[in-house]
Structure formats: structure tokens, C-alpha cells
Design a protein around this motif. Sequence first.
Motif, PDB file in Angstrom:
ATOM      1  N   THR A  66      -9.405  -8.819   7.997  1.00 47.44           N
ATOM      2  CA  THR A  66      -9.194  -7.375   8.040  1.00 47.44           C
ATOM      3  C   THR A  66      -8.031  -7.080   7.106  1.00 47.44           C
ATOM      4  O   THR A  66      -6.948  -7.654   7.249  1.00 47.44           O
ATOM      5  N   VAL A  67      -8.252  -6.207   6.154  1.00 49.09           N
ATOM      6  CA  VAL A  67      -7.259  -5.890   5.135  1.00 49.09           C
ATOM      7  C   VAL A  67      -6.098  -5.130   5.770  1.00 49.09           C
ATOM      8  O   VAL A  67      -6.308  -4.186   6.531  1.00 49.09           O
ATOM      9  N   ASP A  68      -4.873  -5.549   5.439  1.00 50.63           N
ATOM     10  CA  ASP A  68      -3.693  -4.842   5.938  1.00 50.63           C
ATOM     11  C   ASP A  68      -2.757  -4.510   4.782  1.00 50.63           C
ATOM     12  O   ASP A  68      -3.121  -4.682   3.618  1.00 50.63           O
ATOM     13  N   ASP A  69      -1.564  -4.062   5.099  1.00 50.48           N
ATOM     14  CA  ASP A  69      -0.655  -3.558   4.073  1.00 50.48           C
ATOM     15  C   ASP A  69       0.064  -4.646   3.270  1.00 50.48           C
ATOM     16  O   ASP A  69       0.880  -4.339   2.409  1.00 50.48           O
ATOM     17  N   ARG A  70      -0.219  -5.905   3.515  1.00 51.83           N
ATOM     18  CA  ARG A  70       0.385  -6.988   2.724  1.00 51.83           C
ATOM     19  C   ARG A  70      -0.220  -7.081   1.328  1.00 51.83           C
ATOM     20  O   ARG A  70       0.388  -7.629   0.422  1.00 51.83           O
ATOM     21  N   TYR A  71      -1.404  -6.552   1.160  1.00 47.66           N
ATOM     22  CA  TYR A  71      -2.155  -6.736  -0.087  1.00 47.66           C
ATOM     23  C   TYR A  71      -1.916  -5.594  -1.063  1.00 47.66           C
ATOM     24  O   TYR A  71      -1.744  -4.443  -0.663  1.00 47.66           O
ATOM     25  N   ASP A  72      -1.924  -5.925  -2.349  1.00 49.19           N
ATOM     26  CA  ASP A  72      -1.855  -4.922  -3.406  1.00 49.19           C
ATOM     27  C   ASP A  72      -3.290  -4.460  -3.642  1.00 49.19           C
ATOM     28  O   ASP A  72      -4.085  -5.182  -4.246  1.00 49.19           O
ATOM     29  N   LEU A  73      -3.625  -3.277  -3.134  1.00 48.15           N
ATOM     30  CA  LEU A  73      -5.003  -2.786  -3.150  1.00 48.15           C
ATOM     31  C   LEU A  73      -5.252  -1.846  -4.327  1.00 48.15           C
ATOM     32  O   LEU A  73      -4.351  -1.110  -4.729  1.00 48.15           O
ATOM     33  N   VAL A  74      -6.491  -1.827  -4.830  1.00 49.91           N
ATOM     34  CA  VAL A  74      -6.853  -0.882  -5.886  1.00 49.91           C
ATOM     35  C   VAL A  74      -6.961   0.534  -5.315  1.00 49.91           C
ATOM     36  O   VAL A  74      -6.831   1.505  -6.043  1.00 49.91           O
ATOM     37  N   ASP A  75      -7.210   0.634  -4.006  1.00 49.89           N
ATOM     38  CA  ASP A  75      -7.315   1.925  -3.339  1.00 49.89           C
ATOM     39  C   ASP A  75      -6.923   1.724  -1.874  1.00 49.89           C
ATOM     40  O   ASP A  75      -7.459   0.845  -1.195  1.00 49.89           O
ATOM     41  N   ASP A  76      -5.998   2.537  -1.387  1.00 50.45           N
ATOM     42  CA  ASP A  76      -5.504   2.389  -0.013  1.00 50.45           C
ATOM     43  C   ASP A  76      -6.575   2.607   1.051  1.00 50.45           C
ATOM     44  O   ASP A  76      -6.391   2.216   2.197  1.00 50.45           O
ATOM     45  N   ARG A  77      -7.705   3.199   0.694  1.00 53.26           N
ATOM     46  CA  ARG A  77      -8.746   3.442   1.700  1.00 53.26           C
ATOM     47  C   ARG A  77      -9.365   2.136   2.215  1.00 53.26           C
ATOM     48  O   ARG A  77     -10.032   2.120   3.241  1.00 53.26           O
ATOM     49  N   PHE A  78      -9.109   1.020   1.515  1.00 47.33           N
ATOM     50  CA  PHE A  78      -9.646  -0.272   1.961  1.00 47.33           C
ATOM     51  C   PHE A  78      -8.824  -0.880   3.090  1.00 47.33           C
ATOM     52  O   PHE A  78      -9.281  -1.815   3.748  1.00 47.33           O
TER      53      PHE A  78
END
Length: 117
Positions: A66-78
Motif C-alpha cells: 500500500t503506497v504511503d508518504d515515504r515514496y516520491d510519487l508522480v501524482d499524490d492521488r496514488f
Amino acid sequence: MTFTRLFTPLCFTMLMLVGCIQPSTSPSMPSDDETAIIKSAVTYLQNKNWLPTDENGKQATIQSITVDDRYDLVDDRFEGTRAWIVTFPPDSQRTVEIPQVLVESESNDVIGHLLSE
């Protein structure tokens, strides 16, 4: 006496069955889905110039997270969604480890990464 007559053939049969079972010697092959996920991650890392030339992704592992805030995401909606994380094995010859790559579970598009420390 009857116990011995039944026990001996039973043991012989069991030994024959166990002796006929051979473990698989072929390495496990990733499924087409896993290959596509790893390919997406490898392509992403190559485009960022983050992948060493000797790395081909064959040793990469995949895990559902489950994606959380540790990752550098291309879009925060993920954030909060399920995705695949592709991890490359560490190498003592490297000074910087390969980032982990997040791949969207439906489209196999890269949605982010986590830089190694």
C-alpha cells in the motif's frame, strides 16, 4: 506374523513412491505479468540514468504494497492505493543502491520511487 506380511510390502511401496519423486531442477521463471512489471521499472531507471549497466533486472523482486508518504510519487492521488514495489538486490561494489520503483498494479505504469539510503 500378519503384521509383518503387511508391513514389509507397505514399506517397500512407500520407498518406491518416495524414490520416484524428484525435485524440480529448473529455476523458477517469472510470469509474464512479473516480467512486464520489472521491465517497466528497468525502463524507468534507465531513463533516469539510475540503473548500472551491469543490472538487467533478472534478480529483482516484486512485492504488493500500500503506497504511503515515504515514496516520491508522480501524482499524490496514488497514496493509499495498492501497487507493486520492485526491489533490486544490493551489491557491495556499488556506492549508491538502486532505488525501489513503484509500479501501478493495473497499468504497469511507474508511479514513483524510493531512493536508497
